[in-house]
Design a protein around this motif. Structure first.
Motif, PDB file in Angstrom:
ATOM      1  N   GLY A   1      -6.531   6.074   1.576  1.00  0.00           N
ATOM      2  CA  GLY A   1      -6.767   4.675   1.234  1.00  0.00           C
ATOM      3  C   GLY A   1      -5.558   3.768   1.358  1.00  0.00           C
ATOM      4  N   PRO A   2      -5.816   2.457   1.277  1.00  0.00           N
ATOM      5  CA  PRO A   2      -4.738   1.480   1.405  1.00  0.00           C
ATOM      6  C   PRO A   2      -3.780   1.585   0.223  1.00  0.00           C
ATOM      7  CG  PRO A   2      -6.708   0.405   0.602  1.00  0.00           C
ATOM      8  CD  PRO A   2      -7.092   1.820   0.944  1.00  0.00           C
ATOM      9  N   CYS A   3      -2.495   1.546   0.516  1.00  0.00           N
ATOM     10  CA  CYS A   3      -1.493   1.644  -0.544  1.00  0.00           C
ATOM     11  C   CYS A   3      -0.163   1.092  -0.025  1.00  0.00           C
ATOM     12  CB  CYS A   3      -1.363   3.094  -1.001  1.00  0.00           C
ATOM     13  SG  CYS A   3      -0.620   3.254  -2.623  1.00  0.00           S
ATOM     14  N   PRO A   4      -0.153  -0.211   0.302  1.00  0.00           N
ATOM     15  CA  PRO A   4       1.107  -0.780   0.796  1.00  0.00           C
ATOM     16  C   PRO A   4       2.155  -0.812  -0.313  1.00  0.00           C
ATOM     17  CG  PRO A   4      -0.487  -2.523   0.394  1.00  0.00           C
ATOM     18  CD  PRO A   4      -1.200  -1.213   0.172  1.00  0.00           C
ATOM     19  N   PRO A   5       3.383  -1.107   0.042  1.00  0.00           N
ATOM     20  CA  PRO A   5       4.432  -1.199  -0.981  1.00  0.00           C
ATOM     21  C   PRO A   5       4.055  -2.227  -2.062  1.00  0.00           C
ATOM     22  CG  PRO A   5       5.383  -1.250   1.221  1.00  0.00           C
ATOM     23  CD  PRO A   5       3.896  -1.347   1.385  1.00  0.00           C
ATOM     24  N   PRO A   6       4.600  -2.077  -3.261  1.00  0.00           N
ATOM     25  CA  PRO A   6       4.294  -3.010  -4.354  1.00  0.00           C
ATOM     26  C   PRO A   6       4.479  -4.479  -3.945  1.00  0.00           C
ATOM     27  CG  PRO A   6       5.601  -1.185  -5.175  1.00  0.00           C
ATOM     28  CD  PRO A   6       5.559  -1.056  -3.680  1.00  0.00           C
ATOM     29  N   ARG A   7       3.541  -5.306  -4.392  1.00  0.00           N
ATOM     30  CA  ARG A   7       3.528  -6.750  -4.159  1.00  0.00           C
ATOM     31  C   ARG A   7       3.467  -7.106  -2.678  1.00  0.00           C
ATOM     32  NH1 ARG A   7       6.777  -5.187  -7.791  1.00  0.00           N
ATOM     33  NH2 ARG A   7       8.711  -5.443  -6.678  1.00  0.00           N
ATOM     34  N   THR A   8       2.899  -6.216  -1.889  1.00  0.00           N
ATOM     35  CA  THR A   8       2.760  -6.433  -0.451  1.00  0.00           C
ATOM     36  C   THR A   8       1.283  -6.391  -0.070  1.00  0.00           C
ATOM     37  OG1 THR A   8       4.865  -5.317  -0.061  1.00  0.00           O
ATOM     38  CG2 THR A   8       3.441  -5.580   1.832  1.00  0.00           C
ATOM     39  N   GLU A   9       0.882  -7.257   0.851  1.00  0.00           N
ATOM     40  CA  GLU A   9      -0.504  -7.285   1.334  1.00  0.00           C
ATOM     41  C   GLU A   9      -0.550  -6.784   2.773  1.00  0.00           C
ATOM     42  OE1 GLU A   9      -3.676 -10.522   0.578  1.00  0.00           O
ATOM     43  OE2 GLU A   9      -2.722 -11.065   2.483  1.00  0.00           O
ATOM     44  N   HIS A  10      -1.494  -5.894   3.037  1.00  0.00           N
ATOM     45  CA  HIS A  10      -1.737  -5.403   4.397  1.00  0.00           C
ATOM     46  C   HIS A  10      -3.191  -5.619   4.761  1.00  0.00           C
ATOM     47  CE1 HIS A  10       1.831  -2.382   5.056  1.00  0.00           C
ATOM     48  NE2 HIS A  10       2.248  -3.548   4.597  1.00  0.00           N
ATOM     49  N   SER A  11      -3.456  -5.706   6.057  1.00  0.00           N
ATOM     50  CA  SER A  11      -4.823  -5.815   6.568  1.00  0.00           C
ATOM     51  C   SER A  11      -5.241  -4.463   7.130  1.00  0.00           C
ATOM     52  CB  SER A  11      -4.900  -6.872   7.670  1.00  0.00           C
ATOM     53  OG  SER A  11      -4.625  -8.143   7.144  1.00  0.00           O
ATOM     54  N   TYR A  12      -6.453  -4.054   6.785  1.00  0.00           N
ATOM     55  CA  TYR A  12      -6.973  -2.747   7.198  1.00  0.00           C
ATOM     56  C   TYR A  12      -8.246  -2.946   8.004  1.00  0.00           C
ATOM     57  CZ  TYR A  12      -3.607  -1.030   3.869  1.00  0.00           C
ATOM     58  OH  TYR A  12      -2.442  -0.768   3.209  1.00  0.00           O
ATOM     59  N   GLU A  13      -8.340  -2.205   9.104  1.00  0.00           N
ATOM     60  CA  GLU A  13      -9.497  -2.283   9.982  1.00  0.00           C
ATOM     61  C   GLU A  13     -10.248  -0.962   9.929  1.00  0.00           C
ATOM     62  OE1 GLU A  13      -9.551  -4.034  14.216  1.00  0.00           O
ATOM     63  OE2 GLU A  13      -9.111  -1.884  14.453  1.00  0.00           O
ATOM     64  N   ILE A  14     -11.543  -1.056   9.652  1.00  0.00           N
ATOM     65  CA  ILE A  14     -12.404   0.124   9.722  1.00  0.00           C
ATOM     66  C   ILE A  14     -13.297  -0.043  10.948  1.00  0.00           C
ATOM     67  CG2 ILE A  14     -14.343   1.344   8.659  1.00  0.00           C
ATOM     68  CD1 ILE A  14     -13.027   1.038   5.989  1.00  0.00           C
ATOM     69  N   THR A  15     -13.207   0.914  11.847  1.00  0.00           N
ATOM     70  CA  THR A  15     -14.015   0.916  13.067  1.00  0.00           C
ATOM     71  C   THR A  15     -15.053   2.027  12.956  1.00  0.00           C
ATOM     72  OG1 THR A  15     -12.138   0.150  14.372  1.00  0.00           O
ATOM     73  CG2 THR A  15     -13.955   1.153  15.588  1.00  0.00           C
ATOM     74  N   VAL A  16     -16.296   1.708  13.317  1.00  0.00           N
ATOM     75  CA  VAL A  16     -17.377   2.691  13.291  1.00  0.00           C
ATOM     76  C   VAL A  16     -17.967   2.792  14.695  1.00  0.00           C
ATOM     77  CG1 VAL A  16     -19.598   3.333  12.290  1.00  0.00           C
ATOM     78  CG2 VAL A  16     -17.904   2.135  10.884  1.00  0.00           C
ATOM     79  N   LYS A  17     -18.153   4.031  15.146  1.00  0.00           N
ATOM     80  CA  LYS A  17     -18.817   4.295  16.427  1.00  0.00           C
ATOM     81  C   LYS A  17     -20.062   5.119  16.154  1.00  0.00           C
ATOM     82  CE  LYS A  17     -14.511   4.392  19.016  1.00  0.00           C
ATOM     83  NZ  LYS A  17     -13.590   5.233  19.789  1.00  0.00           N
ATOM     84  N   ALA A  18     -21.177   4.735  16.768  1.00  0.00           N
ATOM     85  CA  ALA A  18     -22.422   5.499  16.704  1.00  0.00           C
ATOM     86  C   ALA A  18     -22.439   6.433  17.910  1.00  0.00           C
ATOM     87  CB  ALA A  18     -23.619   4.552  16.741  1.00  0.00           C
TER      88      ALA A  18
END
Length: 140
Positions: A101-118
Motif C-alpha cells: 500500500g501507499p506509504c510516502p514519507p511523513p507529510r508527503t503526498e504521492h499519486s498512485y495509479e491502479i491499472t486493471v487488465k481483463a
C-alpha cells in the motif's frame, strides 16, 4: 570458434524476435474499463489492497490483472496481482496478494495509479484495460 559464437548469438536473437517473449496481446476490440478505488485506513502503509470497482468488463474475461504504481516514485514496486473474474465488478479488499500500500514519507503526498487488465482464459489476450489515479498524503 568465434564464427560459431556469432552464429549462435544471431540464431538466439532471431528466435527471440520471431517468437517474442510470450507477451500478452491486446484485442482489436479491447474495452475501456472503468476503474475506481478509495484508500482506506486498512490499505495505507499495509499489504491489504483496497476494494477496486471495475465496470465495462467483457463477457469473455476470465482473469483481472492489477498493477499499482506510485507516480512520484515509479522505481518502487507496489505490486498488484491477479484474480479470477467471478462475474462481479468488484475486486474485494485484500484480494491482491502482492500488494504494498501507499506509504510516502511523513507529510508527503504521492499519486498512485491502479491499472486493471481483463484477460482471456489462457491469459494471452487483453480484452480490456483501464486505470484510476488517487492521491494519498501521509499525515506523519
Amino acid at each position: 570458434m568465434i564464427k560459431r559464437a556469432i552464429y549462435i548469438s544471431y540464431l538466439a536473437l532471431c528466435i527471440f524476435v520471431v517468437c517474442g517473449c510470450n507477451s500478452t496481446k491486446v484485442s482489436e476490440n479491447a474495452s475501456a474499463l472503468d476503474v475506481s478505488f478509495e484508500w482506506t485506513k486498512k490499505s495505507v502503509c499495509s499489504n491489504i489492497s483496497p476494494t477496486i470497482i471495475v465496470d465495462n468488463i467483457p463477457n469473455e474475461t476470465k482473469y483481472l490483472q492489477v498493477a499499482v504504481v506510485d507516480l512520484n516514485m515509479k522505481s518502487y514496486d507496489h505490486g498488484g496481482g491477479e484474480v479470477t473474474y467471478d462475474g462481479l465488478n468488484t475486486i474485494k479488499e485484500g484480494a491482491l496478494k502482492s500488494f504494498d500500500g501507499p506509504c510516502p514519507p511523513p507529510r508527503t503526498e504521492h499519486s498512485y495509479e491502479i491499472t486493471v487488465k481483463a484477460l482471456n482464459a489462457d491469459k494471452k489476450l487483453i480484452l480490456g484495460h483501464g486505470k484510476a489515479i488517487r492521491k494519498y498524503k501521509n499525515p506523519g
